[in-house]
Design a protein around this motif. Structure first.
Motif, PDB file in Angstrom:
ATOM      1  N   GLU A 369      36.229  50.730  49.876  1.00  0.00           N
ATOM      2  CA  GLU A 369      35.199  49.688  50.015  1.00  0.00           C
ATOM      3  C   GLU A 369      34.939  48.991  48.683  1.00  0.00           C
ATOM      4  OE1 GLU A 369      34.337  52.652  53.273  1.00  0.00           O
ATOM      5  OE2 GLU A 369      34.878  52.729  51.154  1.00  0.00           O
ATOM      6  N   ALA A 370      34.892  49.783  47.610  1.00  0.00           N
ATOM      7  CA  ALA A 370      34.651  49.200  46.287  1.00  0.00           C
ATOM      8  C   ALA A 370      35.802  48.307  45.854  1.00  0.00           C
ATOM      9  CB  ALA A 370      34.424  50.303  45.253  1.00  0.00           C
ATOM     10  N   GLU A 371      36.976  48.496  46.476  1.00  0.00           N
ATOM     11  CA  GLU A 371      38.138  47.675  46.163  1.00  0.00           C
ATOM     12  C   GLU A 371      37.993  46.285  46.769  1.00  0.00           C
ATOM     13  OE1 GLU A 371      42.038  48.025  44.203  1.00  0.00           O
ATOM     14  OE2 GLU A 371      40.193  49.163  44.208  1.00  0.00           O
ATOM     15  N   GLU A 372      36.972  46.097  47.605  1.00  0.00           N
ATOM     16  CA  GLU A 372      36.827  44.862  48.359  1.00  0.00           C
ATOM     17  C   GLU A 372      35.547  44.105  48.020  1.00  0.00           C
ATOM     18  OE1 GLU A 372      38.974  43.468  50.049  1.00  0.00           O
ATOM     19  OE2 GLU A 372      39.893  44.693  51.587  1.00  0.00           O
ATOM     20  N   ASP A 373      35.646  42.828  48.169  1.00  0.00           N
ATOM     21  CA  ASP A 373      34.540  41.914  48.385  1.00  0.00           C
ATOM     22  C   ASP A 373      33.503  41.773  47.293  1.00  0.00           C
ATOM     23  OD1 ASP A 373      35.593  41.161  50.890  1.00  0.00           O
ATOM     24  OD2 ASP A 373      34.843  43.036  51.690  1.00  0.00           O
ATOM     25  N   ASN A 374      32.327  42.336  47.499  1.00  0.00           N
ATOM     26  CA  ASN A 374      31.164  41.858  46.774  1.00  0.00           C
ATOM     27  C   ASN A 374      30.476  42.921  45.939  1.00  0.00           C
ATOM     28  OD1 ASN A 374      31.335  39.345  48.273  1.00  0.00           O
ATOM     29  ND2 ASN A 374      30.626  40.558  49.999  1.00  0.00           N
ATOM     30  N   ARG A 457      46.004  34.329  37.240  1.00  0.00           N
ATOM     31  CA  ARG A 457      45.072  34.264  38.373  1.00  0.00           C
ATOM     32  C   ARG A 457      45.211  32.935  39.110  1.00  0.00           C
ATOM     33  NH1 ARG A 457      41.880  37.310  34.663  1.00  0.00           N
ATOM     34  NH2 ARG A 457      40.984  39.221  35.575  1.00  0.00           N
ATOM     35  N   LYS A 458      45.395  31.848  38.365  1.00  0.00           N
ATOM     36  CA  LYS A 458      45.582  30.547  39.010  1.00  0.00           C
ATOM     37  C   LYS A 458      46.804  30.570  39.929  1.00  0.00           C
ATOM     38  CE  LYS A 458      43.598  27.564  35.370  1.00  0.00           C
ATOM     39  NZ  LYS A 458      43.930  26.495  34.388  1.00  0.00           N
ATOM     40  N   ALA A 459      47.903  31.105  39.430  1.00  0.00           N
ATOM     41  CA  ALA A 459      49.127  31.142  40.219  1.00  0.00           C
ATOM     42  C   ALA A 459      48.932  31.960  41.491  1.00  0.00           C
ATOM     43  CB  ALA A 459      50.272  31.712  39.390  1.00  0.00           C
ATOM     44  N   LYS A 495      34.625  40.680  35.535  1.00  0.00           N
ATOM     45  CA  LYS A 495      36.002  41.185  35.459  1.00  0.00           C
ATOM     46  C   LYS A 495      36.240  42.391  36.361  1.00  0.00           C
ATOM     47  CE  LYS A 495      37.201  38.183  32.332  1.00  0.00           C
ATOM     48  NZ  LYS A 495      38.084  37.045  32.683  1.00  0.00           N
ATOM     49  N   GLU A 496      35.215  43.142  36.682  1.00  0.00           N
ATOM     50  CA  GLU A 496      35.394  44.366  37.457  1.00  0.00           C
ATOM     51  C   GLU A 496      35.073  44.171  38.932  1.00  0.00           C
ATOM     52  OE1 GLU A 496      36.838  46.830  35.933  1.00  0.00           O
ATOM     53  OE2 GLU A 496      36.767  45.642  34.091  1.00  0.00           O
ATOM     54  N   ALA A 497      35.084  42.942  39.416  1.00  0.00           N
ATOM     55  CA  ALA A 497      34.770  42.688  40.823  1.00  0.00           C
ATOM     56  C   ALA A 497      35.606  41.531  41.335  1.00  0.00           C
ATOM     57  CB  ALA A 497      33.281  42.371  40.992  1.00  0.00           C
ATOM     58  N   CYS A 498      35.925  41.569  42.615  1.00  0.00           N
ATOM     59  CA  CYS A 498      36.655  40.482  43.271  1.00  0.00           C
ATOM     60  C   CYS A 498      35.939  40.212  44.585  1.00  0.00           C
ATOM     61  CB  CYS A 498      38.107  40.879  43.500  1.00  0.00           C
ATOM     62  SG  CYS A 498      39.131  39.572  44.234  1.00  0.00           S
ATOM     63  N   TYR A 499      35.319  39.044  44.727  1.00  0.00           N
ATOM     64  CA  TYR A 499      34.495  38.806  45.904  1.00  0.00           C
ATOM     65  C   TYR A 499      34.284  37.321  46.147  1.00  0.00           C
ATOM     66  CZ  TYR A 499      30.788  38.088  42.417  1.00  0.00           C
ATOM     67  OH  TYR A 499      30.051  37.639  41.342  1.00  0.00           O
ATOM     68  N   ALA A 500      33.813  37.020  47.360  1.00  0.00           N
ATOM     69  CA  ALA A 500      33.392  35.671  47.731  1.00  0.00           C
ATOM     70  C   ALA A 500      31.886  35.685  47.929  1.00  0.00           C
ATOM     71  CB  ALA A 500      34.078  35.232  49.027  1.00  0.00           C
ATOM     72  N   ALA A 512      30.460  27.291  47.126  1.00  0.00           N
ATOM     73  CA  ALA A 512      30.892  28.673  47.334  1.00  0.00           C
ATOM     74  C   ALA A 512      31.703  29.083  46.108  1.00  0.00           C
ATOM     75  CB  ALA A 512      31.737  28.785  48.600  1.00  0.00           C
ATOM     76  N   VAL A 513      31.734  30.371  45.820  1.00  0.00           N
ATOM     77  CA  VAL A 513      32.434  30.873  44.636  1.00  0.00           C
ATOM     78  C   VAL A 513      33.312  32.058  45.029  1.00  0.00           C
ATOM     79  CG1 VAL A 513      32.199  31.894  42.335  1.00  0.00           C
ATOM     80  CG2 VAL A 513      30.564  30.152  43.103  1.00  0.00           C
ATOM     81  N   ILE A 514      34.516  32.081  44.503  1.00  0.00           N
ATOM     82  CA  ILE A 514      35.355  33.282  44.549  1.00  0.00           C
ATOM     83  C   ILE A 514      35.515  33.772  43.121  1.00  0.00           C
ATOM     84  CG2 ILE A 514      37.681  34.190  44.923  1.00  0.00           C
ATOM     85  CD1 ILE A 514      37.902  32.578  47.422  1.00  0.00           C
ATOM     86  N   ASN A 515      34.994  34.976  42.873  1.00  0.00           N
ATOM     87  CA  ASN A 515      35.161  35.610  41.570  1.00  0.00           C
ATOM     88  C   ASN A 515      36.409  36.486  41.640  1.00  0.00           C
ATOM     89  OD1 ASN A 515      33.836  36.602  38.857  1.00  0.00           O
ATOM     90  ND2 ASN A 515      34.525  38.430  39.937  1.00  0.00           N
ATOM     91  N   MET A 516      37.455  36.137  40.877  1.00  0.00           N
ATOM     92  CA  MET A 516      38.731  36.828  41.003  1.00  0.00           C
ATOM     93  C   MET A 516      38.780  38.149  40.240  1.00  0.00           C
ATOM     94  SD  MET A 516      41.546  33.762  41.218  1.00  0.00           S
ATOM     95  CE  MET A 516      42.811  34.939  41.703  1.00  0.00           C
ATOM     96  N   GLY A 517      37.971  38.308  39.207  1.00  0.00           N
ATOM     97  CA  GLY A 517      37.842  39.590  38.526  1.00  0.00           C
ATOM     98  C   GLY A 517      39.118  40.402  38.489  1.00  0.00           C
ATOM     99  N   TRP A 518      39.088  41.582  39.154  1.00  0.00           N
ATOM    100  CA  TRP A 518      40.274  42.439  39.130  1.00  0.00           C
ATOM    101  C   TRP A 518      41.396  41.929  40.039  1.00  0.00           C
ATOM    102  CZ3 TRP A 518      41.263  43.963  43.954  1.00  0.00           C
ATOM    103  CH2 TRP A 518      40.214  44.236  44.831  1.00  0.00           C
TER     104      TRP A 518
END
Length: 653
Positions: A369-374, A457-459, A495-500, A512-518
């Motif tokens: 779960e921590a590997e996902e989302d928010n 990350r852009k690619a 940096k330690e999170a990947c979520y929308a 809306a924001v997508i934080n790409m973090g990890w």
């Protein structure tokens, strides 16, 4: 002598030095070179101590090699590394010099002193393809370019391209579309803008793996001070190296997975490890397959220096053949590296795999779960958005509670048949170039990269956007400057999170924001596609009302073990009546009407484990997919956005 010095110094450097080029710095320090990082000073003492008196004799030779290399690498006038440059230019120059051929020369001479076996391992190299840059228009064509060079597998420094001659070199250009991404004007170079196709795993020809040598038994002994059983993160997972308290290299420097088979072979072990994105593998005398990662496989290490106990001790490899009996036969992947890792097309990972590998790398357990989302705060915001959407659905239907009629009775676009803010609104009748395409209408969502976002990350994000555009009428269009709301902003501030931040449309005046973090490479392409699913208006599949209950004759499909679910994650397993479950009939060419079957293989589904099991249980192997959109995922977006196809007579492209 050098073997002992390297082993002692490598751990020291890993602990003190914030760069993954451990071997290069280590060898230069041992050779007496002027190493810029002051944090290496204590490591020099360790290395000299380990080498003892014998090292003093070899140091003389190394000093000569280093001095010669330094003399040949003096900058010329006007070069960025020449005198008079400071700040970022000087920092960049310092790193470039540390990765230069002078380092290469010292490395090769140092390892040659150990004999032919060490030299052979030094010669191990691979093509490394950096991320593609911005779209440039020239010669009537638009292309992105990237740097492709040959790098040492165990030194992570550029080497002579002759060491990579036996391997297929990936292309340095790919086509791009100025209607989908901002373009800059370039000069017309007919050679560099020749017609080429994008690189893929099929670019690699010949054998995809090669035998490296035998690992002696003493390097494989596992003597942990503590054994952390933990939760079983994956069927082949071995948690020994997550919290390793022993000495030396955990599991012989092959710390990921332990897979057994009565039909074990090099090909089987190779397929297993590369499917997890891992480029080193070994087979023990008991036919056990283990996996590891080299320094070139930066995506596994999240582009940071690995913990010293996880580094493969290549200096301990002994000569042998793949047919000889030895404690551990070690092999390497011989294909190219894409954006810092094994090409995504070769991988078949799940969220469980990602959580397990990241747990080993981090040194502590990370749940699926921590590997996902928010982050917790954003999860609360998304949950609130879902409740607001459910209330709107109930009000629009003129009923006090949405449960009174099934969710698949709701109409889709221009209404909303899914959760959150519903569908994005901007549409056009043709492709952006004015060409009539597959769809009668296209949904346009503009996105903008934060100015500090890196090219890797852009690619990865562009590939995720292309994955959605290839199968739906959704066009994610990159903007050159921050567009007016509503739009999507892409950054990596956490940096330690990947979520929308949103499920569906954020509102006419919001972003809306997508934080790409990890989510920092192609390795996490499936996770990025998942987050973009949230932005489009997709909920987690396990939040459907028929997931854990019987809902209008459908379900349940899961049994949740609530005692095993942490409080902060419970909302991810509670039903949300606004979740998409199908829709009412929306007229001619409606992509779908009626109930939509529960999709265990959805890219939006959490993985099975000790938090829940599937009904039937054999469906559990389908959950946690982060490889590609399922048929159900595609159908959901086609229905929510009413992506209606042109008939052949109506389409000219």
């Amino acid at each position: 002598w050098l073997k002992g010095a390297l082993q002692a110094g490598q751990l020291c450097v890993s602990a003190h030095q914030g760069d993954s080029d451990t071997l290069a710095y280590l060898t230069l320090a041992a050779a007496g070179a002027n190493v810029a990082e002051p944090s290496l000073e204590p490591c020099q003492t360790q290395m000299l101590g380990a080498a003892a008196l014998a090292s003093l004799l070899a140091l003389g030779l190394l000093l000569v090699a280093a001095s010669s290399a330094r003399a040949s690498s003096e900058p010329v006038a006007g070069h960025p590394c020449s005198a008079g440059h400071d700040g970022a230019a000087a920092d960049s120059c310092s790193r470039d010099k540390q990765r230069s051929s002078s380092i290469d020369s010292v490395l090769l001479q140092a390892w040659s002193a150990r004999g032919p076996s060490a030299t052979r391992h030094t010669d191990e190299a691979a093509w490394v393809a950096r991320p593609f840059g911005e779209c440039i228009q020239a010669c009537g064509k638009a292309k992105r370019t990237r740097k492709v060079d040959c790098a040492a597998l165990f030194g992570n420094v550029s080497v002579s391209e002759s060491l990579c001659d036996s391997m297929a070199k990936p292309v340095a250009h790919e086509d791009c579309d100025c209607n989908m991404s901002p373009c800059t004007k370039g000069t017309c170079d007919t050679t560099s803008h020749a017609s080429v196709e994008s690189t893929a795993a099929t670019d690699v020809s010949g054998p995809l793996f090669r035998f490296l040598g035998c690992m002696p038994q003493e390097s494989l002994e596992v003597k942990p001070e503590t054994a952390d059983a933990g939760d079983e993160l994956t069927s082949a997972g071995d948690n020994t190296c997550i919290d390793w308290k022993g000495e030396g290299h955990c599991n012989g420097g092959l710390p990921f997975f332990r897979m057994q088979s009565n039909a074990m072979s090099a090909s089987l072990c190779f397929s297993f490890c590369t499917s997890k994105g891992l480029d080193l593998f070994g087979i023990s005398a008991s036919d056990e397959c283990r996996c590891g990662a080299s320094g070139l496989n930066k995506a596994v290490w999240h582009h940071r220096p690995p913990r010293g106990v996880l580094v493969f001790p290549y200096a301990e490899l002994q000569d042998g053949t793949s047919e000889e009996a030895c404690p551990m036969r070690v092999y390497r992947y011989t294909g190219h590296y894409e954006d810092g890792g094994v090409p995504f097309a070769m991988m078949q990972t799940t969220v469980q795999d990602e959580a397990y590998i990241d747990s080993v790398v981090a040194g502590h357990e990370i749940s699926a779960e921590a590997e996902e989302d928010n982050t917790p705060a954003n999860r609360s915001a998304v949950a609130l958005a879902g409740r607001i959407r459910a209330a709107k659905v109930a009000h629009a239907a003129g009923r006090s509670a949405p449960e009174e009629s099934p969710g698949w009775a709701r109409p889709c676009w221009p209404h909303d048949c899914g959760p959150g803010g519903g569908s994005w609104k901007k549409r056009r009748g043709t492709l952006l170039a004015g060409i009539q395409g597959r769809w009668k209408e296209y949904v346009v969502i503009e996105y903008y990269f934060d100015t500090n976002l890196d090219d890797t990350r852009k690619a990865a994000f562009r590939k995720a956007a292309a994955a959605w555009g290839a199968v739906t009428c959704i066009h994610f269009v990159e903007a050159a400057a921050e567009p007016p709301a509503p739009a999507l902003l892409v950054d990596a501030l956490e940096k330690e999170a990947c979520y929308a931040t949103h499920i569906g449309y954020p509102g006419d005046n919001n972003y809306a924001v997508i934080n790409m973090g990890w989510c920092d490479s192609d390795r996490y392409l499936g996770n990025i596609i998942h987050e973009m699913g949230h932005i489009l208006g997709m909920n987690h599949e396990q939040k459907r009302p028929d997931a854990i209950h019987n809902y209008h004759g459908h379900g349940p499909h899961l049994v949740v073990h609530w005692d095993n679910v942490d409080q902060e994650w419970m909302d991810q397993y509670r039903q949300d009546v606004s979740s998409y479950m199908g829709s009412a009939h929306d007229g001619d060419d409606d992509p779908h009407d009626g109930y939509a079957p529960y999709d265990f293989g959805s890219i939006m589904h959490y993985p099975t484990g000790n938090h829940f099991h599937t009904l039937p249980r054999e469906k559990g192997s389908l959950t946690g997919n982060r490889q590609a959109l399922s048929d159900g995922d595609i159908l959901q977006i086609l229905d929510q956005y009413q992506c209606r196809e042109n008939h052949p007579s109506e389409s000219s492209g």
